[in-house]
Scaffold this motif. Structure first.
Motif, PDB file in Angstrom:
ATOM      1  N   ILE A 247      31.304 -27.942 -50.259  1.00 38.96           N
ATOM      2  CA  ILE A 247      31.723 -26.814 -51.100  1.00 38.96           C
ATOM      3  C   ILE A 247      31.615 -25.507 -50.318  1.00 38.96           C
ATOM      4  O   ILE A 247      32.495 -24.638 -50.392  1.00 38.96           O
ATOM      5  CB  ILE A 247      30.867 -26.754 -52.387  1.00 38.96           C
ATOM      6  CG1 ILE A 247      31.175 -27.960 -53.281  1.00 38.96           C
ATOM      7  CG2 ILE A 247      31.122 -25.457 -53.150  1.00 38.96           C
ATOM      8  CD1 ILE A 247      30.268 -28.070 -54.490  1.00 38.96           C
ATOM      9  N   PHE A 276      35.636 -19.918 -61.148  1.00 33.89           N
ATOM     10  CA  PHE A 276      34.526 -20.867 -60.975  1.00 33.89           C
ATOM     11  C   PHE A 276      33.263 -20.325 -61.648  1.00 33.89           C
ATOM     12  O   PHE A 276      32.547 -21.073 -62.337  1.00 33.89           O
ATOM     13  CB  PHE A 276      34.265 -21.099 -59.488  1.00 33.89           C
ATOM     14  CG  PHE A 276      33.113 -22.024 -59.210  1.00 33.89           C
ATOM     15  CD1 PHE A 276      33.277 -23.397 -59.229  1.00 33.89           C
ATOM     16  CD2 PHE A 276      31.846 -21.520 -58.938  1.00 33.89           C
ATOM     17  CE1 PHE A 276      32.212 -24.262 -58.985  1.00 33.89           C
ATOM     18  CE2 PHE A 276      30.777 -22.367 -58.689  1.00 33.89           C
ATOM     19  CZ  PHE A 276      30.962 -23.744 -58.711  1.00 33.89           C
ATOM     20  N   VAL A 305      34.429 -34.164 -59.819  1.00 32.55           N
ATOM     21  CA  VAL A 305      35.338 -33.033 -60.015  1.00 32.55           C
ATOM     22  C   VAL A 305      35.250 -32.047 -58.847  1.00 32.55           C
ATOM     23  O   VAL A 305      36.207 -31.313 -58.569  1.00 32.55           O
ATOM     24  CB  VAL A 305      35.017 -32.331 -61.354  1.00 32.55           C
ATOM     25  CG1 VAL A 305      35.928 -31.139 -61.597  1.00 32.55           C
ATOM     26  CG2 VAL A 305      35.140 -33.331 -62.509  1.00 32.55           C
ATOM     27  N   GLN A 306      34.119 -32.049 -58.134  1.00 38.58           N
ATOM     28  CA  GLN A 306      33.960 -31.101 -57.027  1.00 38.58           C
ATOM     29  C   GLN A 306      34.878 -31.404 -55.852  1.00 38.58           C
ATOM     30  O   GLN A 306      34.996 -30.594 -54.923  1.00 38.58           O
ATOM     31  CB  GLN A 306      32.500 -31.083 -56.564  1.00 38.58           C
ATOM     32  CG  GLN A 306      31.496 -30.752 -57.655  1.00 38.58           C
ATOM     33  CD  GLN A 306      31.909 -29.562 -58.488  1.00 38.58           C
ATOM     34  OE1 GLN A 306      32.163 -28.481 -57.958  1.00 38.58           O
ATOM     35  NE2 GLN A 306      31.974 -29.744 -59.802  1.00 38.58           N
ATOM     36  N   PRO A 309      38.719 -28.814 -55.876  1.00 42.00           N
ATOM     37  CA  PRO A 309      39.074 -27.556 -55.183  1.00 42.00           C
ATOM     38  C   PRO A 309      39.548 -27.774 -53.752  1.00 42.00           C
ATOM     39  O   PRO A 309      40.540 -27.162 -53.323  1.00 42.00           O
ATOM     40  CB  PRO A 309      37.765 -26.761 -55.236  1.00 42.00           C
ATOM     41  CG  PRO A 309      37.065 -27.263 -56.450  1.00 42.00           C
ATOM     42  CD  PRO A 309      37.388 -28.723 -56.492  1.00 42.00           C
ATOM     43  N   SER A 329      35.896 -27.099 -62.300  1.00 40.52           N
ATOM     44  CA  SER A 329      34.840 -27.429 -61.343  1.00 40.52           C
ATOM     45  C   SER A 329      33.540 -26.719 -61.701  1.00 40.52           C
ATOM     46  O   SER A 329      32.447 -27.298 -61.608  1.00 40.52           O
ATOM     47  CB  SER A 329      35.293 -27.033 -59.932  1.00 40.52           C
ATOM     48  OG  SER A 329      34.286 -27.271 -58.989  1.00 40.52           O
TER      49      SER A 329
END
Length: 431
Positions: A247, A276, A305-306, A309, A329
């Motif tokens: 991330i 976000f 779900v991460q 992005p 997210s």
């Protein structure tokens, strides 16, 4: 005998709070809101301070790295210290260090006397303070609530924290433009001073006295045994060492580049990051009401779900799609976050909260500098889109692996009768 108006007013105010929201919880939440308002603006101010002093983009990165390195180095020591002495003392001392370092930083910037090495040193001191503060703060929060309302308490706390972060970033950007970065750093120093004063009045008399230990290294070993003795714990810490690093690379390195080349610049990317942040607030609000029984299983499913992005950036999705992905997210990661801290509160002994939290934090930030350093070479070797797809695949792979751990799938919420936190005596509020 008739109560005085002051007593009646205080009683009425107390009655408006939930039964589980004791004095420590209220003080912790208020102090966190104050520091997040200041700190998120200060992150923006520090970058502009470097640039206004003539620094390059690389210099901005050096100042940011100077904060991260001591954070990684001292986290485990900070967790052991916070389990040996009253946690509120560690928190106040860390706030004092952050206050002084930011005040000096502000003074140098305001007087146009800041050099790169000075800014790096002061950022390193701030990272050191954070390394000692974070495990103590998380341990103090977990010890401030009891019973079945713990999950709701954590969700409300995190909602306040994220909301303050969003507001702090917005206010910070506007204030940097209006007042200059030095004054925003000065406001952050004042916020640390005020928050430290509030935390000085946290009461720790409900926490059992610590037995004399065999030393700091023994405490660290004990904390490590606590982690590796719980498969659900070490597996998720290992998972998030990769997820957080991925991330970080997506948001700090590749995201701005995609925004510059495909979306029209910094403003659209800032809008996506704001979405976000809004998602984390909505996720915390959801968790105020929702208490999934298999909390780690549900939380881990949300981690998938991460990957979205990075995938959206890989295909240069339109801004509307990217904003929607970032919003979802944010909701998903907050469902995991509340589930995770609830599981820690339920399963880890109180006297080891901070040490276990330190290993959790260490796992979360330990690989960030490595992945960030490799982001450029990976883009050069494979191309940006392929590197971003690699980030998405890594999230899916490590999250799938965690679901093979039986304890992650089976650990369930234990319902317990709610207990109202004891109000501390009026005298001697600080031990």
């Amino acid at each position: 005998m008739t109560n005085s108006p002051g007593v009646n007013s205080a009683t009425a105010k107390r009655s408006r709070l939930p039964r589980w929201a004791g004095r420590n919880y209220v003080l912790l939440t208020a102090a966190t809101v104050i520091t997040n308002l200041g700190s998120h603006g200060a992150l923006i101010a520090a970058a502009f301070a470097v640039m206004e002093s003539g620094g390059s983009t690389g210099d901005v990165g050096l100042v940011a790295a100077a904060r991260t390195v001591p954070l990684v180095l001292f986290l485990l020591i900070g967790g052991a210290v916070a389990d040996r002495v009253p946690r509120h003392r560690v928190m106040v001392a860390a706030n004092a260090l952050n206050c002084v370092s930011q005040a000096v930083f502000a003074a140098l910037v305001i007087t146009d006397g800041a050099t790169l090495w000075q800014m790096m040193l002061l950022s390193a001191l701030g990272g050191t303070g954070q390394a000692f503060f974070s495990p103590a703060s998380e341990g103090m929060l977990m010890s401030s609530v009891t019973g079945e309302q713990a999950s709701r308490a954590f969700a409300l706390y995190r909602m306040a924290m994220h909301g303050a972060g969003i507001g702090g970033a917005a206010l910070g950007g506007a204030m940097v433009a209006a007042l200059g970065p030095g004054w925003v750093l000065a406001i952050d120093a004042a916020a640390f001073a005020l928050a430290g004063a509030l935390r000085a009045f946290l009461d720790v008399r409900h926490i059992p006295a610590r037995e004399p230990g065999a030393g700091l290294l023994a405490d660290l070993r004990d904390g490590w045994q606590e982690v590796i003795g719980r498969p659900w714990l070490w597996s998720i810490v290992a998972q998030f060492s990769v997820v957080v690093a991925v991330i970080g690379v997506s948001e700090a390195v590749y995201g701005p580049l995609v925004a510059r080349d495909e979306l029209g610049g910094a403003a659209p990317w800032g809008f996506a990051l704001g979405a976000f942040g809004v998602g984390t607030v909505l996720g915390a609000l959801l968790m105020v009401r929702w208490k999934p029984r298999r909390l780690l299983y549900v939380g881990t499913l949300c981690v998938f779900v991460q990957a979205l992005p990075a995938a959206a950036l890989a295909v240069a999705a339109p801004l509307s799609v990217l904003v929607a992905v970032m919003l979802v997210s944010g909701v998903a990661i907050e469902v995991f976050g509340v589930s995770w801290i609830t599981a820690m509160h339920q399963e880890v002994p109180e006297e080891k909260f901070s040490r276990v939290s330190a290993y959790d934090w260490f796992g979360s930030v330990g690989l960030v500098p490595v992945f960030t350093a490799l982001a450029g070479p990976a883009e050069g070797a494979f191309g940006r889109s392929t590197a971003l797809w690699g980030c998405a695949v890594l999230v899916v792979v490590v999250t799938t692996a965690v679901l093979f751990v039986p304890d992650v799938r089976r650990l369930t919420r234990r319902e317990a009768p709610a207990v109202e936190p004891a109000e501390p005596p009026v005298a001697d509020p600080v031990r």
